[in-house]
Design an enzyme around this catalytic site. Sequence first.
Site, PDB file in Angstrom:
ATOM      1  N   GLY A   1     -10.824  -0.604   6.245  1.00 52.14           N
ATOM      2  CA  GLY A   1     -10.762  -0.138   4.864  1.00 52.14           C
ATOM      3  C   GLY A   1      -9.536   0.680   4.553  1.00 52.14           C
ATOM      4  O   GLY A   1      -9.283   1.002   3.374  1.00 52.14           O
TER       5      GLY A   1
ATOM      6  N   ASP B   1      -7.058  -1.294   2.297  1.00 55.38           N
ATOM      7  CA  ASP B   1      -7.619  -1.470   0.958  1.00 55.38           C
ATOM      8  C   ASP B   1      -7.517  -0.183   0.154  1.00 55.38           C
ATOM      9  O   ASP B   1      -7.194  -0.200  -1.038  1.00 55.38           O
ATOM     10  CB  ASP B   1      -9.079  -1.911   1.045  1.00 55.38           C
ATOM     11  CG  ASP B   1      -9.258  -3.160   1.892  1.00 55.38           C
ATOM     12  OD1 ASP B   1      -8.326  -3.986   1.922  1.00 55.38           O
ATOM     13  OD2 ASP B   1     -10.322  -3.300   2.532  1.00 55.38           O
TER      14      ASP B   1
END
Length: 290
Positions: free
Chosen positions: A241, A244
């Site tokens: 993550g 992102d």
Amino acid sequence: MTDVYTMGEALGVVSSGQVRHQTEARLDLCGPEFTLAVALARLGHRCAYLGKVGSDELGARVLTVLRGEGVDVADMRVSDGVPTGLLLRECRVGREPRVTHYRTGAAGSKLSPGNVPIDRIGAAGMLHVTGLTAALGRDPRDAVLAAVSAAKSAEVPISFTVEYRPELWPSVREAEEVLTELARQSHLLFVRQDELDLVKPALTAEREVVVLRGAKGASVRADRMRYDVPAPQTPVVDTCGADDAFVAGYISAALDGLTPPERLRRGTELSAAAISCASDWEGLPTRADL
């Protein structure tokens, strides 16, 4: 008006150690566009999300989280008879997590061009898409292309993250063709260091290209200048993550009219928040936190 319109597949994710030896696991949600939508909403940007989930508990959880975070889910669809996709993420000491996909035939792969709201995309401030959604099958790929076409017709800036996952593509050649075409259509391009050769024809001077270099940080080429930022120095809980979150931080700063170095800095701040938390998105900051 929507600041950023995005589309993709939100998934459940089960994280554990080596499954054959584990008795406990963590259930969460993930997806690059999902993380981006939550991150932007927390920073006060108006973000809309298009996708499909199953009429199951995971699908309900996706919608509950997005609504709770203030993301516009008016275009979300619930598909009966198909499940919401799932990932199994096994953490391994000293190595990247092993990820197993349980998404074939899942609701996210049913996204089609007919689901794309041309008018809403045309009225957005920016469209953000990823190569991961384009890898889910012909219909999702055509949906991404339809959204890009709608944005271009309305002169809406397009942001694209390559997000190459070889296990989801029939061949490297097909991936290169599709990802390069999408990269060429973009105004703002995010690409990992190891993906540069995949989209090499799109790495032109007129495009703002952000290169994610992992432990070496990130760089951007904008207005024929290059700027660099080191990787965040923070205790690492989970690196999934991180990219992102970085993309969301960079886009947020761009929406705020900040300079390329300031965009890199905000991207790094959100990346640091992501890697210091077990969840891809739960630890992301609000505007007050920044």
